[in-house]
Every structure is written in C-alpha cells, then in structure tokens.
Design a protein around this motif. Structure first.
Motif, mmCIF file in Angstrom:
data_model
loop_
_atom_site.group_PDB
_atom_site.id
_atom_site.type_symbol
_atom_site.label_atom_id
_atom_site.label_comp_id
_atom_site.label_asym_id
_atom_site.label_seq_id
_atom_site.Cartn_x
_atom_site.Cartn_y
_atom_site.Cartn_z
ATOM 1 N N UNK A 269 0.835 -1.203 0.000
ATOM 2 C CA UNK A 269 0.000 0.000 0.000
ATOM 3 C C UNK A 269 0.870 1.253 0.000
ATOM 4 N N UNK A 270 1.900 1.247 0.844
ATOM 5 C CA UNK A 270 2.792 2.402 0.906
ATOM 6 C C UNK A 270 3.528 2.592 -0.420
ATOM 7 N N UNK A 271 3.961 1.492 -1.035
ATOM 8 C CA UNK A 271 4.677 1.574 -2.315
ATOM 9 C C UNK A 271 3.773 2.178 -3.395
ATOM 10 N N UNK A 272 2.536 1.741 -3.452
ATOM 11 C CA UNK A 272 1.608 2.265 -4.458
ATOM 12 C C UNK A 272 1.400 3.766 -4.308
ATOM 13 N N UNK A 273 1.264 4.218 -3.083
ATOM 14 C CA UNK A 273 1.010 5.637 -2.834
ATOM 15 C C UNK A 273 2.225 6.512 -3.145
ATOM 16 N N UNK A 274 3.412 5.908 -3.095
ATOM 17 C CA UNK A 274 4.635 6.674 -3.294
ATOM 18 C C UNK A 274 5.295 6.367 -4.644
ATOM 19 N N UNK A 275 4.475 6.061 -5.625
ATOM 20 C CA UNK A 275 4.949 5.894 -6.999
ATOM 21 C C UNK A 275 6.061 4.848 -7.119
ATOM 22 N N UNK A 276 5.849 3.711 -6.444
ATOM 23 C CA UNK A 276 6.834 2.628 -6.479
ATOM 24 C C UNK A 276 6.127 1.321 -6.793
ATOM 25 N N UNK A 277 6.931 0.302 -7.131
ATOM 26 C CA UNK A 277 6.365 -0.991 -7.514
ATOM 27 C C UNK A 277 6.562 -2.062 -6.448
ATOM 28 N N UNK A 278 7.165 -1.696 -5.345
ATOM 29 C CA UNK A 278 7.391 -2.658 -4.276
ATOM 30 C C UNK A 278 8.195 -2.019 -3.161
ATOM 31 N N UNK A 279 8.243 -2.710 -2.009
ATOM 32 C CA UNK A 279 9.000 -2.183 -0.872
ATOM 33 C C UNK A 279 9.470 -3.322 0.008
ATOM 34 N N UNK A 280 10.599 -3.109 0.667
ATOM 35 C CA UNK A 280 11.103 -4.079 1.641
ATOM 36 C C UNK A 280 11.460 -3.358 2.929
#
Length: 352
Positions: free
Chosen positions: A27-38
């Motif tokens: 969810x955080x990745x989507x909101x911050x113009x990213x495709x994934x997060x770790x």
C-alpha cells in the motif's frame, strides 16, 4: 495526505501483526509511486525481511544468487538523511556492469531503489521498474514527506515491543520464576530479579555462559535451537545444567518469541526460564486464608511448613509455643483436607 496517514496506520499495525507486512508495504509503495518495498534489519538476513506482495517471489532468489548484492556494503543511509537513491552510492557505469542489477533485478523488471533508515538498524527500501526510470528529485521529496511518520511509527513500535516483553518478565517475577530475554545472537537483553547467576551458570561477554567446558557446548546448542533461522519451527527447548556446588541442576526452558522476531521491531528472539528446583516457592498468606479459611497465624505456619521448616523452628519464628503450633497444624489439616505434613506440603507446592 489522508491516504498516506492511512497507509502509515497499516504500517503500524504490521509492526504488531507481522502477517500484514505484505499488504502494508504494498500500500505504501503504491502511494509513493513505487512498484514494491522491503523492510530489513541490517545486515540483511533471509529470516528478517518483510516485503510487499509484489516482491515476495524474488526474496528467496536474492539469497541464493551466485553473486553478492553490492548494496549490502555501500547502501548505508543514516537518520540524518532522507531517502537515498542508487546513484547516491553507484555511478551509472557501475550499475551498467554490476551483475546484481543486470542479471537479477533487470530480468525481473526492477532496476531502481531508494532506501532510508528508520532507526534501530531498520532500513526501508522502495523499488520501481526499469522502464519507469530512476527516482527524480520530486519523487524523492514525496518519499521524504512520508518518512517522519514512518520513523515515528517505527520508533513507537520498538518501544512498545520492549515494554511488552519487559512486562512479561515482571509478570513471571510475580510467580517467582527467573526469566530473561535473548536476541538472535543469544545475547542477554533483559532479566527479572528472580534470576540468580553463579554456581555453573553466568553471563560472559553479554551471553549466557556455562562454567563446565562440556556444558558450554550443550548450552550453545540449546540456545541455537531457539535463535537460529529455523527457530520458529523449534518452538521450545529444554536443558539441565549440573551445578559445581553439588546442588540439584539448573533447569532451563527456552521459548521462541515468534511474533516478536518476525515483527522486525523487537530485538528479542527467545524467552529463557531458569528454574532453581531448590529455591523455596513463595506462598501468599492471603491466598491461603482465602482458599482454605485459615487464620493469619495458620497461614503463616502453613507457609513455614511448605518451606520445609520443622514444626519447632516454625513455632519459634512465629513466637508461639510448639504445642500451640501443633494445635494450629491440626486445624490446617482439617481445613485443607490433609492428614500429614507431607500431604500438606504436596498440596501447597501446587500453589507456589
């Protein structure tokens, strides 16, 4: 802004319920113009990685590559910095010839990262596809806008875990059980006041240490079973250690702090209970009065008997005659449904 606050709330929930990390990070990745997060504890280890759903298929592959991840050595953002992109650590030429980027990330559609420190060794990294290009200054500013909230949520989570686990030690203290917390390296993090070191068991260089050479190996294996990568499968472990004094052995029980370990915000890996079977249990007089309708004197006498004192010594310590103590003991037998001291001691041992 409200959407980011809602995403941070999801992040905060995941610090308590680790199964929610994939959704929260996604969810955080989507909101911050990213495709994934770790989210990882540095240095990165396979059992201490949380990722968005989009990245989960690649996490296992990451740790089985024939070449290293160069970011492990170079990417080290500090709390004084915001999100740092790849080009803050690598030149375009280095990225173009680095196997990790060209032979692993690019074939999977990923190529750009931006990482930031959250504190306590935690690093959050947002990732995006090759075709989207590296993070621009405005996009990094957007990431930095959410960073204070993420750091605050992370800091609160760490404090909450620390307080909760310390609270568990205090609760065990109330029932007279010695207990301590250890981290993934078997270092002692915290103990309660019931832990008594010495006589074959101590702390050396921050870790539990057995006096006898043969017991050191056994102690290491015992702890490794609950703090290693496969600790969650072990569940618990038990060990007895001989005491040089000749007293009955120490009994150690270790229980994996599964959720705490997976949360990434707790340094605790296992709870170790240390039992001294020769330590007299603590009976509360008011409990005996409530359960068996004993008088104050009878409750005090019962506690003395439970501690294996002779009737003569018990009477002396209570400043009553031995004859009076004998009469009170008969009353205790009647009220507790016992007929001999050995039966009374066995009954009271269950309450201590």
């Amino acid at each position: 802004m409200d959407r980011i606050r809602a995403a941070v709330d999801q992040f905060r929930d995941a610090t308590v319920f680790p199964d929610r990390w994939p959704y929260a990070l996604g969810l955080m990745a989507d909101l911050l113009e990213s495709d994934g997060a770790t989210l990882v504890q540095s240095p990165t280890r396979a059992h201490l990685v949380a990722s968005s759903t989009s990245l989960k298929p690649f996490i296992g592959q990451h740790f089985s590559l024939p070449f290293p991840d160069p970011r492990e050595q170079r990417v080290c953002p500090s709390l004084a910095q915001g999100f740092m992109p790849d080009h803050a650590y690598f030149s375009s030429h280095e990225i173009a010839r680095e196997p990790y980027y060209q032979d692993f990330l690019v074939p999977h559609g990923f190529g750009w990262n931006a990482a930031a420190a959250l504190g306590d060794g935690l690093v959050i990294s947002f990732k995006r596809g090759v075709k989207r290009g590296p993070y621009a200054a405005t996009e990094l500013a957007s990431l930095d806008g959410a960073l204070p909230w993420l750091r605050s949520a992370s800091r609160v989570a760490s404090l909450t875990w620390r307080n909760n686990l310390s609270g568990q030690l205090r609760l065990l203290e109330r029932i007279d059980r010695g207990a301590l917390l250890i981290d993934e390296h078997a270092r002692v993090l915290d103990t309660n006041s019931c832990v008594e070191f010495g006589d074959g068991l101590d702390v050396s260089a921050g870790c539990l240490h057995a006096t006898r050479t043969a017991d050191r190996v056994r102690l290491q294996r015992f702890l490794a079973a609950v703090v290693g990568p496969d600790a969650s499968r072990a569940g618990s472990s038990r060990l007895t250690l001989q005491r040089p004094s000749g007293r009955r052995p120490w009994l150690l029980d270790a229980i994996v702090c599964t959720d705490a370990l997976r949360s990434l915000h707790s340094r605790a890996a296992a709870l170790v209970l240390i039992t001294d079977v020769e330590r007299p249990g603590r009976l509360r007089e008011n409990l005996l009065q409530e359960m068996f309708s004993l008088t104050s004197t009878e409750a005090k006498l019962a506690c003395k008997i439970a501690a294996c004192q002779s009737l003569h010594l018990a009477a002396e310590s209570l400043a009553i005659s031995e004859g009076h103590a004998r009469q009170r003991l008969k009353a205790i037998f009647s009220k507790t449904g016992t007929s001999r001291q050995v039966e009374l001691v066995a009954l009271l041992a269950k309450l201590s």
